[in-house]
Write a protein that holds these residues in place. Structure first.
Motif, PDB file in Angstrom:
ATOM      1  N   ARG A 184      45.129  44.602  93.785  1.00  0.00           N
ATOM      2  CA  ARG A 184      45.359  43.177  94.043  1.00  0.00           C
ATOM      3  C   ARG A 184      44.161  42.528  94.721  1.00  0.00           C
ATOM      4  N   LEU A 185      43.497  43.238  95.637  1.00  0.00           N
ATOM      5  CA  LEU A 185      42.306  42.680  96.282  1.00  0.00           C
ATOM      6  C   LEU A 185      41.204  42.403  95.252  1.00  0.00           C
ATOM      7  N   GLU A 186      41.049  43.303  94.303  1.00  0.00           N
ATOM      8  CA  GLU A 186      40.054  43.062  93.257  1.00  0.00           C
ATOM      9  C   GLU A 186      40.415  41.813  92.458  1.00  0.00           C
ATOM     10  N   GLU A 187      41.683  41.626  92.159  1.00  0.00           N
ATOM     11  CA  GLU A 187      42.101  40.413  91.455  1.00  0.00           C
ATOM     12  C   GLU A 187      41.739  39.163  92.254  1.00  0.00           C
ATOM     13  N   CYS A 188      41.986  39.198  93.550  1.00  0.00           N
ATOM     14  CA  CYS A 188      41.785  38.006  94.392  1.00  0.00           C
ATOM     15  C   CYS A 188      40.309  37.708  94.638  1.00  0.00           C
ATOM     16  N   LEU A 189      39.490  38.756  94.813  1.00  0.00           N
ATOM     17  CA  LEU A 189      38.100  38.560  95.223  1.00  0.00           C
ATOM     18  C   LEU A 189      37.136  38.407  94.052  1.00  0.00           C
ATOM     19  N   SER A 190      37.542  38.847  92.872  1.00  0.00           N
ATOM     20  CA  SER A 190      36.611  38.811  91.734  1.00  0.00           C
ATOM     21  C   SER A 190      36.646  37.500  90.963  1.00  0.00           C
ATOM     22  N   GLU A 230      36.547  34.286  92.262  1.00  0.00           N
ATOM     23  CA  GLU A 230      35.875  33.147  92.881  1.00  0.00           C
ATOM     24  C   GLU A 230      34.377  33.395  92.997  1.00  0.00           C
ATOM     25  N   GLU A 231      33.603  32.355  92.771  1.00  0.00           N
ATOM     26  CA  GLU A 231      32.164  32.445  92.976  1.00  0.00           C
ATOM     27  C   GLU A 231      31.760  32.024  94.379  1.00  0.00           C
ATOM     28  N   ARG A 232      32.615  31.223  95.018  1.00  0.00           N
ATOM     29  CA  ARG A 232      32.292  30.693  96.340  1.00  0.00           C
ATOM     30  C   ARG A 232      33.550  30.694  97.199  1.00  0.00           C
ATOM     31  N   PHE A 233      33.408  31.127  98.452  1.00  0.00           N
ATOM     32  CA  PHE A 233      34.542  31.210  99.366  1.00  0.00           C
ATOM     33  C   PHE A 233      34.249  30.449 100.649  1.00  0.00           C
ATOM     34  N   ALA A 234      35.163  29.567 101.038  1.00  0.00           N
ATOM     35  CA  ALA A 234      35.175  29.067 102.407  1.00  0.00           C
ATOM     36  C   ALA A 234      35.870  30.128 103.257  1.00  0.00           C
ATOM     37  N   PRO A 235      35.641  30.136 104.574  1.00  0.00           N
ATOM     38  CA  PRO A 235      36.352  31.107 105.415  1.00  0.00           C
ATOM     39  C   PRO A 235      37.859  31.082 105.196  1.00  0.00           C
ATOM     40  N   GLU A 236      38.408  29.888 104.987  1.00  0.00           N
ATOM     41  CA  GLU A 236      39.856  29.775 104.766  1.00  0.00           C
ATOM     42  C   GLU A 236      40.290  30.469 103.478  1.00  0.00           C
ATOM     43  N   ASP A 237      39.408  30.473 102.484  1.00  0.00           N
ATOM     44  CA  ASP A 237      39.739  31.133 101.221  1.00  0.00           C
ATOM     45  C   ASP A 237      39.821  32.648 101.395  1.00  0.00           C
ATOM     46  N   VAL A 238      38.902  33.194 102.183  1.00  0.00           N
ATOM     47  CA  VAL A 238      38.918  34.641 102.426  1.00  0.00           C
ATOM     48  C   VAL A 238      40.167  35.015 103.212  1.00  0.00           C
ATOM     49  N   ALA A 242      41.183  46.023 104.268  1.00  0.00           N
ATOM     50  CA  ALA A 242      40.176  45.154 104.872  1.00  0.00           C
ATOM     51  C   ALA A 242      39.230  44.687 103.777  1.00  0.00           C
ATOM     52  N   TRP A 243      38.707  43.489 103.936  1.00  0.00           N
ATOM     53  CA  TRP A 243      37.770  42.972 102.950  1.00  0.00           C
ATOM     54  C   TRP A 243      36.762  42.061 103.636  1.00  0.00           C
ATOM     55  N   VAL A 244      35.575  41.984 103.034  1.00  0.00           N
ATOM     56  CA  VAL A 244      34.502  41.161 103.586  1.00  0.00           C
ATOM     57  C   VAL A 244      33.739  40.535 102.429  1.00  0.00           C
ATOM     58  N   VAL A 245      33.397  39.264 102.583  1.00  0.00           N
ATOM     59  CA  VAL A 245      32.617  38.531 101.588  1.00  0.00           C
ATOM     60  C   VAL A 245      31.270  38.195 102.210  1.00  0.00           C
TER      61      VAL A 245
END
Length: 539
Positions: free
Chosen positions: A323-329, A331-339, A50-53
């Motif tokens: 892998r989650l760290e690779e994906c989330l670290s 980007e500086e800005r996320f649209a809901p679709e990006d998350v 699970a992940w949350v931005v």
């Protein structure tokens, strides 16, 4: 100590005052030590992520959360989706049949997701018994009577079986199930939630449903007893958080090795001293990095001295958290679709990096690779260049899935340097990445070359054995083999077989079966992007 950087709750996330409160509590109970608490086993349950931005990094200003339970796809399903609405709550999510507890869900203000923690919530107590005192045990200077209950088990097609259960104040006597040796005596088990009679997890679940923001939600978690879990959460205002869930026993100062061996069951001084207060469990609200994730990996750094006994990747990363760290670290800005898009990542970082290293050894270090390893690299080079996706529609994925990622001392001496399991493997992956970042100076030792050569060569031979000698036929044969699998009827997480093979169903034509990926379709997913103004998007 494993990989400190992998911890969900890092030293920077907590204050010195909070650490002092934890240590003061442990000292008062005789449990504070300069030694790090004993770690759990990495052989426990390893599924769910699970992940949350947080709102500071989203385009909406609201938290965006995705949670995938990733338990094996079942027949019937373990989880079902439902909607609960009352005077003080309006929530939707998933849970198990017969329970009103929403494990992963959202209200109009808060969303939450959970992953397995596997905390140590049970202990064995060695009883003092005597043939002259049948169905009794000695405790605090006197003989106590056990409560003896006769149970009847109905068995299909056979006569019912009766057996007796003997209960102590610790819990049931389970000597027959703990592989006791002659002369060991009798054993009782004390475990949550059986030993907790003054509260129920459903009370916390209702408080969670009523929470109006992340801060209220964090407080609501205090009553959660069982099962233990990692919970990530976020609210419409953009606040995010993480908390370790579950009633965590405070063991006696006399407990052998922190409670990992049977306790003396003859006196109160050897019994549990209560439970760790909620506010002293590992947690964080609104970390500076702006995002949080859990994938059964290390919940907290070694600065935390309380014993949790978690059994899921306790010393560092799992492949999925890596892998989650690779994906989330990145980007500086996320649209809901990006998350939400992170959910579709089908990259297994271990298989990707091992192929990448193999190509470097072949092309730049002139390493002595075997013929089978070289064949594997030639076949996988286009797969790597195309993104290293573990999808059977991508040529090469069927061979990549044969790369054995078990990282133990029995199959590589590298485990002595990096540690075993996924923690050691991901530390090795980090080392590969650091060295390949400067290829002109990158060097790899003979045993590293030998390990990469062996896993690639064995993958090639395994694919030949499964799919035949013609690599051009491998992709179609791998897809066909996948659809020939069956989903057994009521197959349990413990590995018990189908209850009725006539009710088994064919496996649908899935693309990604790699359990080391975020996307893995061999497991269940319930993905929701919690977005601004109460809008959610379902995957």
């Amino acid at each position: 100590r494993g990989d400190e950087s992998a911890a969900v709750v890092k030293r920077e996330d907590v204050t010195a005052e909070w650490i002092e409160r934890v240590n003061r509590f442990l000292k008062e109970h005789g449990l504070l030590s300069d030694e790090p608490p004993p770690s759990g086993s990495e052989d426990g349950p390893q599924f769910s992520h699970a992940w949350v931005v947080g709102g500071r990094k989203t385009t909406t200003g609201s938290a965006v959360l995705v949670s995938d339970p990733q338990t094996l796809v079942g027949n019937p399903s373990m989880f079902y989706e439902f909607h609960l609405r009352g005077k003080t709550f309006n929530v939707r999510g998933i849970g198990v049949a017969g329970s009103p507890v929403i494990l992963i869900g959202f209200s109009e203000r808060v969303a939450w997701g959970m992953t397995a923690l596997g905390a140590d919530q049970a202990d064995l107590f060695r009883l003092k018994t005597d043939p002259d005192h049948p169905d009794q045990y000695f405790f605090d200077g006197q003989w106590r009577s056990m409560e003896v209950v006769e149970e009847t088990i109905s068995i299909k097609g056979r006569p019912p079986q009766k057996f007796k259960v003997r209960w102590t104040h610790f819990g049931p006597v389970i000597t027959d199930y703990v592989f006791a040796r002659a002369g060991d005596g009798e054993f009782a088990v004390k475990r949550v939630p059986v030993c907790v009679s003054d509260r129920e997890t459903v009370q916390a679940a209702i408080a969670m449903m009523r929470a109006r923001d992340a801060f209220e939600f964090g407080r609501a978690l205090a009553g959660w007893q069982f099962p233990s879990a990692n919970v990530v959460f976020g609210d419409r205002k953009g606040h995010i958080g993480y908390w370790v869930l579950g009633a965590l026993p405070v063991r006696s100062r006399h407990a052998p090795r922190g409670g990992r061996f049977p306790h003396d069951g003859t006196a109160s001084r050897f019994d549990w001293q209560g439970f760790l207060p909620h506010e002293l469990k590992p947690h964080v609200i609104n970390p500076k990095r702006g995002y949080l994730y859990s994938a059964n990996h290390r919940p907290v750094g070694s600065f935390y001295k309380a014993y949790i006994g978690h059994s899921t990747g306790s010393m560092g990363h799992t492949l999925r958290s890596f892998r989650l760290e690779e994906c989330l670290s990145v980007e500086e800005r996320f649209a809901p679709e990006d998350v939400l898009a992170v959910h579709y990542s089908s990259v297994n970082p271990a298989r990707r990096e091992l192929v990448r290293l193999g190509l470097f050894l072949r092309d730049h270090q002139n390493a002595p690779l075997s013929d089978d390893a070289r064949k594997a690299l030639e076949y996988l080079q286009p797969w790597l260049a195309a993104g290293a996706r573990s999808e059977l529609s991508v040529r090469g994925a069927e061979l990549a899935q044969e790369i054995n990622t078990m990282f133990r001392a029995v199959n590589t001496k590298l485990a002595f340097d990096y540690g075993g399991g996924e923690t050691g493997l991901t530390l090795f992956l980090k080392s590969i990445q650091r060295r390949l970042a400067t290829p002109a100076t990158a060097r790899f030792e003979p045993r590293e070359v030998e390990y990469v050569d062996r896993v690639l060569a064995r993958a090639w031979r395994s694919a030949e054995k499964k799919y035949g000698p013609d690599p051009d036929a491998w992709p179609s044969r791998a897809r066909k083999a996948q659809t020939q699998r069956k989903l057994g009827y009521y197959v349990s997480l413990d590995g018990f077989p189908s209850l009725d093979s006539s009710q088994d169903v064919p496996m649908p034509p899935l693309e990604c079966l790699d359990g080391g990926t975020i996307r893995s379709q061999a497991a269940q997913a319930y993905s929701r992007a919690f977005a601004h103004r109460g809008k959610q998007r379902k995957a």
